[in-house]
Structures are given as C-alpha cells and as structure tokens.
Design a protein around this motif. Structure first.
Motif, PDB file in Angstrom:
ATOM      1  N   ALA A   1       2.800 -31.402  38.647  1.00 20.41           N
ATOM      2  CA  ALA A   1       3.590 -30.136  39.592  1.00 20.41           C
ATOM      3  C   ALA A   1       3.789 -29.368  38.806  1.00 20.41           C
ATOM      4  O   ALA A   1       4.447 -28.178  39.385  1.00 20.41           O
ATOM      5  N   GLY A   2       3.985 -29.285  37.459  1.00 21.98           N
ATOM      6  CA  GLY A   2       4.336 -28.212  36.708  1.00 21.98           C
ATOM      7  C   GLY A   2       5.953 -28.179  36.603  1.00 21.98           C
ATOM      8  O   GLY A   2       6.298 -27.150  35.955  1.00 21.98           O
ATOM      9  N   LYS A   3       6.722 -29.253  37.058  1.00 15.87           N
ATOM     10  CA  LYS A   3       7.876 -29.154  36.819  1.00 15.87           C
ATOM     11  C   LYS A   3       8.884 -29.144  35.592  1.00 15.87           C
ATOM     12  O   LYS A   3       9.692 -28.923  35.289  1.00 15.87           O
ATOM     13  N   LEU A   4       7.686 -29.625  34.457  1.00 20.16           N
ATOM     14  CA  LEU A   4       7.997 -29.786  33.056  1.00 20.16           C
ATOM     15  C   LEU A   4       7.706 -29.111  32.182  1.00 20.16           C
ATOM     16  O   LEU A   4       7.764 -28.835  30.950  1.00 20.16           O
ATOM     17  N   ASP A   5       6.971 -28.075  32.796  1.00 16.76           N
ATOM     18  CA  ASP A   5       6.219 -26.941  31.727  1.00 16.76           C
ATOM     19  C   ASP A   5       7.485 -26.142  31.209  1.00 16.76           C
ATOM     20  O   ASP A   5       7.077 -25.779  29.969  1.00 16.76           O
ATOM     21  N   PHE A   6       8.340 -25.885  31.612  1.00 18.88           N
ATOM     22  CA  PHE A   6       9.623 -25.096  30.721  1.00 18.88           C
ATOM     23  C   PHE A   6       9.921 -25.951  29.585  1.00 18.88           C
ATOM     24  O   PHE A   6      10.322 -25.346  28.730  1.00 18.88           O
ATOM     25  N   LEU A   7       9.634 -27.214  29.444  1.00 13.17           N
ATOM     26  CA  LEU A   7      10.056 -28.043  28.292  1.00 13.17           C
ATOM     27  C   LEU A   7       8.997 -27.657  27.048  1.00 13.17           C
ATOM     28  O   LEU A   7       9.351 -27.281  26.084  1.00 13.17           O
ATOM     29  N   ALA A   8       7.779 -27.688  27.461  1.00 16.87           N
ATOM     30  CA  ALA A   8       6.788 -27.036  26.710  1.00 16.87           C
ATOM     31  C   ALA A   8       6.908 -25.536  26.232  1.00 16.87           C
ATOM     32  O   ALA A   8       6.777 -25.323  24.852  1.00 16.87           O
ATOM     33  N   ALA A   9       7.327 -24.908  27.280  1.00 16.70           N
ATOM     34  CA  ALA A   9       7.628 -23.374  26.818  1.00 16.70           C
ATOM     35  C   ALA A   9       8.767 -23.272  25.878  1.00 16.70           C
ATOM     36  O   ALA A   9       8.648 -22.683  24.799  1.00 16.70           O
ATOM     37  N   GLU A  10       9.701 -24.186  25.956  1.00 16.30           N
ATOM     38  CA  GLU A  10      10.841 -24.118  25.030  1.00 16.30           C
ATOM     39  C   GLU A  10      10.499 -24.510  23.865  1.00 16.30           C
ATOM     40  O   GLU A  10      10.990 -23.960  22.710  1.00 16.30           O
ATOM     41  N   ALA A  11       9.620 -25.793  23.523  1.00 18.19           N
ATOM     42  CA  ALA A  11       9.424 -26.187  22.504  1.00 18.19           C
ATOM     43  C   ALA A  11       8.470 -25.179  21.634  1.00 18.19           C
ATOM     44  O   ALA A  11       8.539 -25.054  20.388  1.00 18.19           O
ATOM     45  N   LEU A  12       7.472 -24.459  22.310  1.00 17.62           N
ATOM     46  CA  LEU A  12       6.553 -23.346  21.604  1.00 17.62           C
ATOM     47  C   LEU A  12       7.357 -22.433  21.035  1.00 17.62           C
ATOM     48  O   LEU A  12       7.199 -21.894  19.896  1.00 17.62           O
ATOM     49  N   GLU A  13       8.339 -22.098  22.054  1.00 15.49           N
ATOM     50  CA  GLU A  13       9.300 -20.815  21.582  1.00 15.49           C
ATOM     51  C   GLU A  13      10.149 -21.245  20.268  1.00 15.49           C
ATOM     52  O   GLU A  13      10.275 -20.543  19.150  1.00 15.49           O
ATOM     53  N   ALA A  14      10.284 -22.454  20.102  1.00 12.75           N
ATOM     54  CA  ALA A  14      11.343 -22.834  19.138  1.00 12.75           C
ATOM     55  C   ALA A  14      10.582 -22.956  17.991  1.00 12.75           C
ATOM     56  O   ALA A  14      10.900 -22.677  16.728  1.00 12.75           O
ATOM     57  N   LYS A  15       9.115 -23.412  17.953  1.00 18.77           N
ATOM     58  CA  LYS A  15       8.431 -23.394  17.092  1.00 18.77           C
ATOM     59  C   LYS A  15       7.981 -21.941  16.422  1.00 18.77           C
ATOM     60  O   LYS A  15       8.044 -21.867  15.215  1.00 18.77           O
ATOM     61  N   GLU A  16       7.770 -21.042  17.366  1.00 17.82           N
ATOM     62  CA  GLU A  16       7.594 -19.890  16.621  1.00 17.82           C
ATOM     63  C   GLU A  16       8.836 -19.253  16.252  1.00 17.82           C
ATOM     64  O   GLU A  16       8.496 -18.330  15.317  1.00 17.82           O
ATOM     65  N   ASN A  17       9.861 -19.647  16.532  1.00 21.75           N
ATOM     66  CA  ASN A  17      11.112 -18.929  15.743  1.00 21.75           C
ATOM     67  C   ASN A  17      11.628 -19.652  14.636  1.00 21.75           C
ATOM     68  O   ASN A  17      12.485 -19.477  14.120  1.00 21.75           O
ATOM     69  N   GLY A  18      10.684 -20.774  14.168  1.00 27.08           N
ATOM     70  CA  GLY A  18      11.163 -21.721  13.045  1.00 27.08           C
ATOM     71  C   GLY A  18      12.304 -22.333  13.404  1.00 27.08           C
ATOM     72  O   GLY A  18      12.866 -23.133  12.332  1.00 27.08           O
ATOM     73  N   LEU A  19      12.504 -22.977  14.441  1.00 28.41           N
ATOM     74  CA  LEU A  19      13.748 -23.680  14.791  1.00 28.41           C
ATOM     75  C   LEU A  19      13.456 -25.273  14.840  1.00 28.41           C
ATOM     76  O   LEU A  19      14.410 -25.981  15.071  1.00 28.41           O
ATOM     77  N   LEU A  20      12.061 -25.613  14.836  1.00 28.48           N
ATOM     78  CA  LEU A  20      11.960 -27.076  14.808  1.00 28.48           C
ATOM     79  C   LEU A  20      11.913 -27.594  13.534  1.00 28.48           C
ATOM     80  O   LEU A  20      11.764 -26.983  12.405  1.00 28.48           O
ATOM     81  N   ILE A  21      12.425 -28.993  13.531  1.00 30.15           N
ATOM     82  CA  ILE A  21      12.196 -29.728  12.013  1.00 30.15           C
ATOM     83  C   ILE A  21      11.642 -30.917  12.309  1.00 30.15           C
ATOM     84  O   ILE A  21      11.421 -31.456  13.431  1.00 30.15           O
ATOM     85  N   ASP A  22      10.946 -31.204  11.234  1.00 32.08           N
ATOM     86  CA  ASP A  22      10.084 -32.525  11.259  1.00 32.08           C
ATOM     87  C   ASP A  22      11.175 -33.709  11.146  1.00 32.08           C
ATOM     88  O   ASP A  22      11.876 -33.814  10.520  1.00 32.08           O
ATOM     89  N   LEU A  23      10.652 -34.762  12.074  1.00 30.11           N
ATOM     90  CA  LEU A  23      11.405 -35.938  12.311  1.00 30.11           C
ATOM     91  C   LEU A  23      10.754 -36.991  11.696  1.00 30.11           C
ATOM     92  O   LEU A  23       9.594 -36.716  11.340  1.00 30.11           O
ATOM     93  N   PRO A  24      11.470 -37.904  10.844  1.00 28.02           N
ATOM     94  CA  PRO A  24      10.896 -38.899  10.001  1.00 28.02           C
ATOM     95  C   PRO A  24      10.147 -39.674  10.847  1.00 28.02           C
ATOM     96  O   PRO A  24      10.484 -40.438  11.845  1.00 28.02           O
ATOM     97  N   ILE A  25       8.910 -40.026  10.344  1.00 29.45           N
ATOM     98  CA  ILE A  25       8.066 -41.030  11.479  1.00 29.45           C
ATOM     99  C   ILE A  25       8.267 -42.478  10.798  1.00 29.45           C
ATOM    100  O   ILE A  25       8.477 -42.657   9.770  1.00 29.45           O
ATOM    101  N   GLY A  26       8.524 -43.321  11.716  1.00 37.00           N
ATOM    102  CA  GLY A  26       8.740 -44.954  11.424  1.00 37.00           C
ATOM    103  C   GLY A  26      10.125 -45.162  11.028  1.00 37.00           C
ATOM    104  O   GLY A  26      10.362 -46.333  10.556  1.00 37.00           O
ATOM    105  N   GLU A  27      11.056 -44.120  10.952  1.00 33.41           N
ATOM    106  CA  GLU A  27      12.428 -44.414  10.627  1.00 33.41           C
ATOM    107  C   GLU A  27      13.069 -44.595  11.823  1.00 33.41           C
ATOM    108  O   GLU A  27      13.045 -43.974  12.732  1.00 33.41           O
ATOM    109  N   GLN A  28      14.032 -45.606  12.073  1.00 35.24           N
ATOM    110  CA  GLN A  28      14.798 -45.791  13.078  1.00 35.24           C
ATOM    111  C   GLN A  28      16.247 -45.277  12.830  1.00 35.24           C
ATOM    112  O   GLN A  28      16.767 -45.338  11.592  1.00 35.24           O
ATOM    113  N   SER A  29      16.933 -44.828  13.893  1.00 32.42           N
ATOM    114  CA  SER A  29      18.397 -44.145  13.837  1.00 32.42           C
ATOM    115  C   SER A  29      19.396 -45.205  13.757  1.00 32.42           C
ATOM    116  O   SER A  29      19.179 -46.677  14.026  1.00 32.42           O
TER     117      SER A  29
END
Length: 74
Positions: A46-74
């Motif tokens: 229904a498009g109700k989660l589209d805002f989450l993708a938009a926020e993630a793309l904006e954060a990526k464009e602004n260099g605000l994302l960090i790589d998460l370690p793959i396979g590591e548990q918190s």
C-alpha cells in the motif's frame, strides 16, 4: 541467557501438561508473527512504508549511513 541445549533439556523435563501449555503458547506466538508478517506485507504494497526507503536514501546521499558488521551478534 540460556543456550538452546539448556532450553531443550528444560522442555524434556516438563510434565506433559506443561509441554502442552508450552506447545499452545508457541502456536499462539507463531500465529501472531504470521499476522505481523501479513500486515507488514500489506503496508508495503500500500506504500505505507515508502517513507522508510526515502529516509534511507536521503541518509545515504548525505553520508550518514554506516556499514554494519555482517555475521556479528550484538
């Protein structure tokens, strides 16, 4: 936190009545999880989660994302 082996041992030592109660509870949990999955899928379609993708793309464009370690548990 208990290990899977410890949980398994605890389950094996339950009375048949308590195992039945545990089984019913697990079925209820699975039903609730299935309901949640269906709701998320419906909201996504229904498009109700589209805002989450938009926020993630904006954060990526602004260099605000960090790589998460793959396979590591918190």
């Amino acid at each position: 936190m208990l290990t899977v082996e410890e949980i398994q041992q605890a389950i094996v030592s339950l009375s048949s009545e308590d195992r039945d109660r545990l089984h019913e509870w697990m079925i209820e949990c699975e039903d609730a999880w299935d309901d949640w999955d269906r709701q998320i899928a419906a909201d996504s379609r229904a498009g109700k989660l589209d805002f989450l993708a938009a926020e993630a793309l904006e954060a990526k464009e602004n260099g605000l994302l960090i790589d998460l370690p793959i396979g590591e548990q918190s």
